[in-house]
Design an enzyme around this catalytic site. Sequence first.
Site: not given
Length: 838
Positions: A513, A566
């Site tokens: 993330d 990401e």
Amino acid sequence: MIPRPPSDDRANQNGDGSKKTGAKKTGAKKAAAAKKTAGKKATPAAKATAAKGAVTKKTGKGKATAKKAVADKAAAKATVPQQAVPKQAVSKRAVSKKAVPRKAVVKAALDIPEAPVSPAVAPDDRDRLLSGTHHAPHSVLGAHPVPGGVAFRVLRPYALSVTVVTDDLRTELHDDGAGFFTGLLPLRAVPDYRLHVAYEGTVHETEDAYRFLPALGELDLHLINEGRHEELWTALGAEPMTHQGVPGTRFTVWAPNARGVRLAGTFNFWDATAFPLRSLGSSGVWELFVPGVGEGELYKFEITRPDGSKTLRADPVARRTEAPPRTSSIVHASHYAWADEAWMAARGERPVHESPFSVYEVHLPSWRPGLTYRQLAEQLPAYVADLGFTHVELLPVAEHPFGGSWGYQVTGFYAPTARLGTPDDFKYLVDALHRAGVGVLMDWVPAHFPRDDWALAEFDGRPLYEHEDPLRAAHPDWGTLEFDYGRREVRNFLVANAVYWCEEFHIDGLRVDAVASMLYLDYSREEGQWSPNEFGGRENLDAVAFLQEMNATVYRRVPGVVTIAEESTAWEGVTRATHDNGLGFGLKWNMGWMHDSLGYVQHEPVHRRFHHHEMTFSMVYAYSENYVLPISHDEVVHGKGSLVSKMPGDWWQQRATERAYLGFMWAHPGKQLLFMGQEFAQGAEWSETHGPDWWLLDPAYGAEPDHRGMRDLVRDLNTVYRHEPALWERDTDPSGFAWVTGDAVEDNVFAFLRHAADGTPLLAVSNFSPVVRHDYRLGVPDDIPAWHETLNTDGARYGGSDVTNPHPVKPEPQGRHGRPASIRLTLPPLSTLWLRPA
């Protein structure tokens, strides 16, 4: 262990570490205790009994010494009142003898010879032990050879007496006050011994935690010092084990700035006084083996900060935690027996970027609210397998205190959230998914952590896991703290954590993330709010090195897994190998494609011609990285609406546009990801409090066919996709894609060819206008005798108008779009067609 105080109050076990202890004796009780002992003298019979119970295998001189000690003690007790000691109630878990009245305990004590008084604990050691600032408690407490024998020193607050018991002797230690008991026994070597600790109403038999050698090896310490311990979870935290023949648990924690560390838990009723850890050299690691403590016990570390204040902290490497809002760590050992051998053996047979890879993104707590890991295992694998997805991606599973963070503010990096069950329960879910043929990806959050004062923030009183520079420590967007990737122990903590999930839980991939926030020092920061790197640039070189090390380590240790970034910027080389100076990820979320394509379909069809490039621009950079096309949770929350609600028009047009969009997405180069609820056209945006609107699929609901039709389409997209190598075999190879027409601006039409490794093509055609286009001519290769419609998002079973091309379509020798042949198709409104050679 010590007996439970009258009130077992753990309400204040967080924060500054203050705690309630057992109730003190009142003045009246102290007077009563003194009255019981004052004036009592040992009778000759008592002396004889005491002498007989002394060191029976010693010489006559030794016996005389023991007799004299007992007589001296009895005489002293005749004139000196016994010191009052705070009382505690009986421990449920204590290995205790039958409870006896205090008077009987005192009488029994008179029948046991008291050891000659050894040199008392030095005042400095005494003060440091009581204040929790001793670095080497094992050098003071326990049994130690000294001139004249073996000195025994025990710290047991609230105890009435402490007796040393071996095969050959049973001797009571002298009460030095403040919980210290000491004695000097005329022994040549330290024996195997146990302690009988008398509290009010009970006698507790236990091993002495301070007679054990360190339970953590030199190699472990060396690797921790070097930041290279790839199995860090086996060295730090709570490890149930048998040490020197005794079962118990080894507790270890890295806290290099601490003045002292003590252990608090259910086994000592959250009073850490008698449980100081020792510092192991210069490693910053503190260790204590506690005999008799096993699985299921709750614990925290009481840390004395550099300024002398105390803080009670959860274990950073705890493998199990209490369910929030409780915050204690739990001693855990896994007993799970895996049954996914076939899956694990086949996992690395084909590189992921050359394999079918469609992902169903799931937030476990809200997919079916109220279900545990094991209950989810009865439903989720079958559901995902039925829809044809190859993988699930789980929003962060690691423990987090705030459910509204969806798991992205982690406090327990090594523990699956206890909201849904135990670590072994989570393994059961992963196992069930594997046995159903579904891979398991997990969101992993090494970018930041929350500021909770019982977790990682200033863990030992100074910045430890976070950067010392405030400009690099605070994350401006989320109010959290960023890791100090330049510190080798912190980097090791995270790298080992990535390995841990893949090895211990059989996770097939990690979606990392917020990578962009890690890569740039000025991420979301204004001028003057960030400090440049050593070369004056804005790149976080420490984070780059960390990501490279993490990827290289995971791929080396766990073949067959995939790491996914990401990353929302144009950072070069995200999916390039580390030996080519890339970050080393296997895949990267294509955030640009997602933003552009969603922007296009949200326009009214009449205006889409002005935004045609938003659907074609992605092919300009499609092969610069290995991409995933994500329609994730981030796109269906915070007022953005669900996927179907983004589409303009009436309900029919909204569903038709979503179907066309998904057909375009599944045919586009890259892997696919779809968030839960979007597979059946949920109208409401997602909320973690109630999850998908499953009632939309209830046959009693009037519009159920509309939602079931969307789900049927997703199932068919996955089924055809998995059986068409042209759609995935050359995802990262430019030769696997060719535009037929990317400039039909006025028609809102896009058409392209995908090619398998053997050259077999698939033709994808999308019509994003609400009108039927008859005899629409498209250029095709002239070596394909006929084309067959293999998927049509306008099919009646999906809720469409059922405008189809039912018969094989043969090419005509009329050139079009730069190709020698062409076919004529009927394009349904708001639809995508897939055609393959007949």
